[in-house]
Every structure is written in structure tokens, then in C-alpha cells.
Scaffold this active site. Structure first.
Site, PDB file in Angstrom:
ATOM      1  N   HIS A   1       0.525  -0.928   0.162  1.00 40.19           N
ATOM      2  CA  HIS A   1       0.144  -0.151   0.212  1.00 40.19           C
ATOM      3  C   HIS A   1       1.117   1.494  -0.114  1.00 40.19           C
ATOM      4  O   HIS A   1       2.098   1.650   0.447  1.00 40.19           O
ATOM      5  CB  HIS A   1      -1.224   0.235   1.854  1.00 40.19           C
ATOM      6  CG  HIS A   1      -2.198  -1.102   1.275  1.00 40.19           C
ATOM      7  ND1 HIS A   1      -2.251  -1.905   2.384  1.00 40.19           N
ATOM      8  CD2 HIS A   1      -2.551  -0.979   0.296  1.00 40.19           C
ATOM      9  CE1 HIS A   1      -3.358  -2.900   1.955  1.00 40.19           C
ATOM     10  NE2 HIS A   1      -3.934  -2.434   0.720  1.00 40.19           N
TER      11      HIS A   1
ATOM     12  N   CYS B   1      -2.462   0.973  10.407  1.00 46.98           N
ATOM     13  CA  CYS B   1      -3.980  -0.834   9.089  1.00 46.98           C
ATOM     14  C   CYS B   1      -4.745  -0.667  10.272  1.00 46.98           C
ATOM     15  O   CYS B   1      -5.769  -1.467  10.505  1.00 46.98           O
ATOM     16  CB  CYS B   1      -3.891  -1.643   8.708  1.00 46.98           C
ATOM     17  SG  CYS B   1      -2.073  -1.914   8.183  1.00 46.98           S
TER      18      CYS B   1
HETATM   19  C1  CIR Z   1      -3.534  -8.141   2.901  1.00 48.33           C
HETATM   20  O1  CIR Z   1      -2.935  -8.321   2.337  1.00 48.33           O
HETATM   21  O2  CIR Z   1      -4.856  -7.410   2.495  1.00 48.33           O
HETATM   22  C2  CIR Z   1      -3.222  -8.172   4.387  1.00 48.33           C
HETATM   23  N1  CIR Z   1      -2.637  -8.948   5.214  1.00 48.33           N
HETATM   24  C3  CIR Z   1      -2.473  -6.957   5.397  1.00 48.33           C
HETATM   25  C4  CIR Z   1      -3.259  -5.610   5.451  1.00 48.33           C
HETATM   26  C5  CIR Z   1      -2.772  -4.422   5.995  1.00 48.33           C
HETATM   27  N2  CIR Z   1      -3.150  -3.073   5.545  1.00 48.33           N
HETATM   28  C6  CIR Z   1      -2.895  -1.611   5.820  1.00 48.33           C
HETATM   29  O3  CIR Z   1      -1.599  -1.967   5.262  1.00 48.33           O
HETATM   30  N3  CIR Z   1      -3.720  -0.825   5.926  1.00 48.33           N
END
Ligand code: CIR
Length: 254
Positions: free
Chosen positions: A160, A247
Site C-alpha cells: 500500500h 492498518c
Molecule cells: C492484506 O494483504 O490485505 C493484509 N494481509 C494486510 C493489510 C494491511 N493493511 C494496511 O496496510 N492498511
């Protein structure tokens, strides 16, 4: 008053999505304990923490940031880029509805909140594997009437935009320049992550204190040298799931 929405770590957390990382064993109990310490930090920094119950069938649902982008005027309910995460938005939309008018990202748009970085009235949106131009256009239509500029930013090598860059002070960013170009952010001051800690670009600024992973000690000490007030948290298990400190909450004024 600041509200921080969080969600209990799913018992299925070890089946999370991974894009750039190899799967490593995740200690779900430890993840839960670490998450509670993170929530305590949010409380200590003045947020009223509202924790949603765990979603046993949604492994990544602790990463509430990806489901909603809240500004003063409205809440954008995302359409996450990973199909396995689409059902996470329903309970967040319901929880946010007393506070903000919802605007939903519609197909073919996909957006993860992790790709959205706000600096004043400018909203940067990462073009990543999760967030696409259709969603960016929808965000622009929703936010331009309120005076926001919505600007796309190319992201390479990480999940991201906010894996690569976050705001750590009023006019200061923490950045990994290998993953995003600093020139995208005009004349903001940029602190670079230590080269041994490429994932160290994700910090969460709450009331002028930076919640930051203790897991990136070199970048942490660099931040302190720059005069930034840092509150370290151990988020080893979230890091294995390709997450960070932004997150795990959605923070907004109520
Ligand atoms: C994903 O791949 O969607 C999750 N394992 C990690 C998401 C992390 N979210 C973020 O950085 N906003």
C-alpha cells in the site's frame, strides 16, 4: 473527542492475504495480546477505543483501515482490492453510520484504505495492486465538493501507499524512497527509513505522538533524533501479515 475503531484479531489471522512476503507462522494469541497493547496506546493518547468483535471467517479483518476512509464530512466505504476482504466493510459501514454519511466505492472501483494518505486538504491515493483509477475517480467526485484535492501516486514494491510513506509530523513524512517518489509530496520534509528496515515507513500519528513499531529500532532512533515523540509498540505478528500500525484502526473526530 477522537474515536478509534478497532477489531479483535480473527482466530483465522494466520490465513491472511500475503502479496510481497513469504508466509511465516503467526502466533494468533500473541497477535491478540499485542493488539490489546496497541489499543491501550490509543486510549493513552486520548482516543475512545471502540473494538468490534472478531470475524472468525475473515482472516484480515483486524486491518480495519482498509475498509473505510473517514474525513470530517463523510465516510468512504471502500471496496477492498482482495476479494477475500470484501465482506469486511459491512460491519464497519454500520458502525460508522451514526457519525458520517457513507459514500460507497462501486465496481469496478477497488480501494484499500491503506492506499490513502491525507495531508491537510490533499488526499494521496496509491495506485497499487489493491486500488485502481476507477476508485480514485469516485473518491475525487465525492471529496472535491468539500475542497479536497485527490491525487494519484504510483507505488512499487510494497502493498500500500502507507507501507511506503506516512505523516509523522505537521509537515514531515517518513518514507521509503525505493517504493514511492518523495517528489509526489511537494515540499514536505522527508525522513527516510533505515535501509535495513524497508517496511519501516508506517507510523500512526495521534495527537502529536507517533505510535511506531518497536520492531524497526534503527528508524525509531532516527525519528527520535529528529525530535519526534514516539510511542513504540511491538507488532511482530501484524508485520508477518504484511500490516503495520495505521492498518489496525480508523480514527475520526466525533
Ligand atoms: C492484506 O494483504 O490485505 C493484509 N494481509 C494486510 C493489510 C494491511 N493493511 C494496511 O496496510 N492498511
Amino acid at each position: 473527542m477522537w474515536i478509534a475503531l478497532t477489531r479483535e484479531v480473527s482466530p483465522a489471522f494466520d490465513q491472511c492475504e500475503l502479496t510481497h512476503l513469504e508466509r511465516q507462522p503467526i502466533d494468533v494469541r500473541l497477535a491478540q495480546t499485542q493488539h490489546h497493547a496497541y489499543e491501550n496506546c490509543l486510549s493513552q493518547l486520548g482516543c475512545a477505543v471502540y473494538r468490534l468483535p472478531a470475524e472468525p471467517d475473515l482472516p484480515d479483518s483486524v486491518f480495519v483501515e482498509d475498509t473505510a476512509v473517514v474525513v470530517e464530512e463523510l465516510a468512504i466505504i471502500t471496496r477492498p482490492g482482495a476479494e477475500s476482504r470484501r465482506l469486511e466493510t459491512a460491519s464497519m459501514a454500520k458502525t460508522l453510520s451514526p457519525y458520517r454519511k457513507p459514500v460507497r466505492i462501486q465496481a469496478p472501483g477497488t480501494l484499500d484504505g491503506g492506499d490513502v494518505l491525507r495531508v491537510g486538504r490533499t488526499i494521496y491515493v496509491g495506485s497499487s495492486s489493491r486500488s485502481n483509477p476507477a476508485a480514485l475517480e469516485q473518491m475525487r467526485s465525492a471529496l472535491a465538493p468539500f475542497g479536497y484535492t485527490v491525487q494519484g501516486v504510483p507505488v512499487n514494491g510494497c502493498l500500500h501507499l502507507k507501507s511506503a510513506v506516512t505523516r509523522v509530523g505537521k509537515d514531515t513524512l517518513l518514507i521509503n524512497r525505493d517504493w514511492v517518489e518523495a517528489s509526489a509530496f511537494g515540499d514536505m520534509k522527508c525522513i527516510e527509513v533505515d535501509e535495513a528496515e524497508p517496511s519501516g515507513g508506517n507510523g500512526l500519528l495521534v495527537n502529536d505522538v507517533l505510535i511506531y513499531p518497536a520492531n524497526y529500532p534503527k528508524t525509531l532512533s532516527r525519528l527520535r533524533t529528529e525530535g519526534i515523540a514516539v510511542k513504540p509498540v511491538d507488532v511482530s505478528e501484524v508485520i508477518k501479515a504484511e500490516g503495520g500500525v495505521t492498518c489496525c484502526s480508523v480514527i475520526f473526530s466525533a
